[in-house]
Motif scaffolding. Structure first.
Motif, short mmCIF file in Angstrom:
data_model
loop_
_atom_site.label_atom_id
_atom_site.label_comp_id
_atom_site.label_asym_id
_atom_site.label_seq_id
_atom_site.Cartn_x
_atom_site.Cartn_y
_atom_site.Cartn_z
N LEU A 48 -8.36 -11.50 8.68
CA LEU A 48 -8.48 -10.18 8.06
C LEU A 48 -7.30 -9.31 8.46
O LEU A 48 -6.90 -9.28 9.62
CB LEU A 48 -9.77 -9.49 8.52
N VAL A 49 -6.74 -8.60 7.48
CA VAL A 49 -5.69 -7.61 7.75
C VAL A 49 -6.06 -6.32 7.03
O VAL A 49 -6.77 -6.34 6.02
CB VAL A 49 -4.29 -8.10 7.29
N ALA A 50 -5.60 -5.19 7.57
CA ALA A 50 -5.91 -3.90 6.96
C ALA A 50 -4.83 -2.90 7.34
O ALA A 50 -4.19 -3.01 8.39
CB ALA A 50 -7.28 -3.40 7.41
N CYS A 51 -4.65 -1.90 6.48
CA CYS A 51 -3.70 -0.84 6.77
C CYS A 51 -4.20 0.47 6.17
O CYS A 51 -4.98 0.47 5.22
CB CYS A 51 -2.30 -1.16 6.24
N ALA A 52 -3.74 1.57 6.77
CA ALA A 52 -4.05 2.92 6.28
C ALA A 52 -2.75 3.68 6.14
O ALA A 52 -1.87 3.60 7.00
CB ALA A 52 -4.98 3.64 7.25
N VAL A 53 -2.61 4.43 5.04
CA VAL A 53 -1.42 5.22 4.77
C VAL A 53 -1.87 6.60 4.30
O VAL A 53 -2.82 6.71 3.52
CB VAL A 53 -0.54 4.57 3.67
N THR B 284 0.83 -1.20 0.00
CA THR B 284 0.00 0.00 0.00
C THR B 284 0.86 1.25 0.00
O THR B 284 0.54 2.25 -0.67
CB THR B 284 -0.95 -0.01 1.21
N LEU B 285 1.97 1.24 0.74
CA LEU B 285 2.91 2.36 0.69
C LEU B 285 3.44 2.57 -0.72
O LEU B 285 3.54 3.70 -1.20
CB LEU B 285 4.07 2.10 1.66
N SER B 286 3.74 1.47 -1.39
CA SER B 286 4.26 1.58 -2.76
C SER B 286 3.18 2.00 -3.74
O SER B 286 3.47 2.64 -4.76
CB SER B 286 4.90 0.26 -3.19
N ASP B 287 1.92 1.65 -3.48
CA ASP B 287 0.82 2.15 -4.31
C ASP B 287 0.73 3.66 -4.20
O ASP B 287 0.44 4.35 -5.19
CB ASP B 287 -0.51 1.52 -3.87
N LEU C 174 4.87 10.92 5.82
CA LEU C 174 3.98 9.77 5.69
C LEU C 174 3.58 9.26 7.07
O LEU C 174 4.39 9.22 7.99
CB LEU C 174 4.67 8.62 4.93
N ASP C 175 2.33 8.87 7.19
CA ASP C 175 1.86 8.25 8.43
C ASP C 175 1.08 7.00 8.05
O ASP C 175 0.43 6.95 7.00
CB ASP C 175 0.96 9.21 9.21
N PHE C 176 1.15 5.98 8.92
CA PHE C 176 0.43 4.75 8.61
C PHE C 176 -0.06 4.09 9.89
O PHE C 176 0.38 4.40 11.00
CB PHE C 176 1.32 3.76 7.83
N SER C 177 -0.98 3.16 9.71
CA SER C 177 -1.48 2.34 10.81
C SER C 177 -1.82 0.97 10.25
O SER C 177 -2.18 0.84 9.08
CB SER C 177 -2.71 2.98 11.45
N LEU C 178 -1.70 -0.02 11.10
CA LEU C 178 -1.81 -1.41 10.67
C LEU C 178 -2.64 -2.18 11.68
O LEU C 178 -2.53 -1.95 12.89
CB LEU C 178 -0.41 -2.01 10.56
#
Length: 233
Positions: free
Chosen positions: A97-102, A56-59, A87-91
């Protein structure tokens, strides 16, 4: 170009080849943590969560390959992208189920829970829920009550993650009112409140919900949560 991305992956549909591909993107430290899990499902979800974050970071930043991202904790203990304060992220990951926000704007927090989780709502809500939330729960029964409690729980976890706040924060002082999944209001004391906070819940009814918290000029309701149920690695 979007300022934020949220990716959700249902890992039950992923195969051994997907896991091998995910492991190829992880750092040596992540691989050590992967091997330390006792149960196969926990190992798999950890690997997919961290590979999903890298992808997702690379997207969002195509100039960096997934395996090239490096991470280091902030002073608060919140994980961060090394050398990239912009950049900020959360995992998050839960069983299956897995999810992340960037994001490039502000701060994000994300949390997920399955509807199938067995919990004692009446016992837990005393330490988790505000008076208003307890009144909401008192109008509900059975699975509806459990589901609403998990809404409150995941929203609070996402809120704490976005703010880099520890689990010692008084959860009962943070109060959410849900009119709808994109109409969520927060009430919190000055020491916990954050400016320009917004929230969203993405759910698959009867299966799971993912709660997103955003602080700053970006509105959580404008962030698309992308379900990659049939796309692994």
């Amino acid at each position: 170009m979007p300022s934020a991305r949220v990716s959700i992956l249902e890992t039950d549909g992923c195969e051994a080849d997907d896991l091998d591909a995910a492991l190829q993107t992880l750092s040596q430290e992540e691989l050590q943590r992967f091997r330390a899990f006792h149960f196969d499902q926990d190992r798999k979800d950890y690997a997919f969560a961290h590979a999903l974050l890298r992808r997702t970071l690379s997207d969002l930043e195509p100039g960096t390959a997934p395996r090239d991202w490096q991470f280091a904790p902030l002073a608060s203990g919140k994980p961060a992208v090394a050398g990239r304060p912009d950049l900020d992220f959360s995992l998050t990951h839960t069983r299956g189920l897995v999810a992340c926000a960037v994001t490039r704007k502000g701060a994000v927090g994300i949390d997920a829970e399955t509807d199938q989780r067995a919990i004692e709502v009446d016992l837990l809500m005393r330490d988790v829920c505000s008076a208003g939330e307890r009144r909401d729960l008192a109008t509900r029964q059975g699975s509806d009550k459990t589901s609403r409690f998990l809404d409150f729980w995941t929203l609070k976890e996402a809120f704490l993650k976005a703010g880099g706040l520890g689990i010692t924060a008084d959860l009962t002082a943070v109060s959410f009112t849900l009119v709808g999944d994109c109409d969520i209001a927060l009430s919190a004391p000055p020491d916990l409140a954050r400016p320009n906070s917004s929230f969203q819940i993405c759910r698959r009814p009867g299966r799971w919900r993912v709660a997103l918290a955003v602080f700053g000029e970006l509105d959580a309701r404008d962030v698309e949560m992308t379900l990659s149920a049939n796309r692994c690695f």
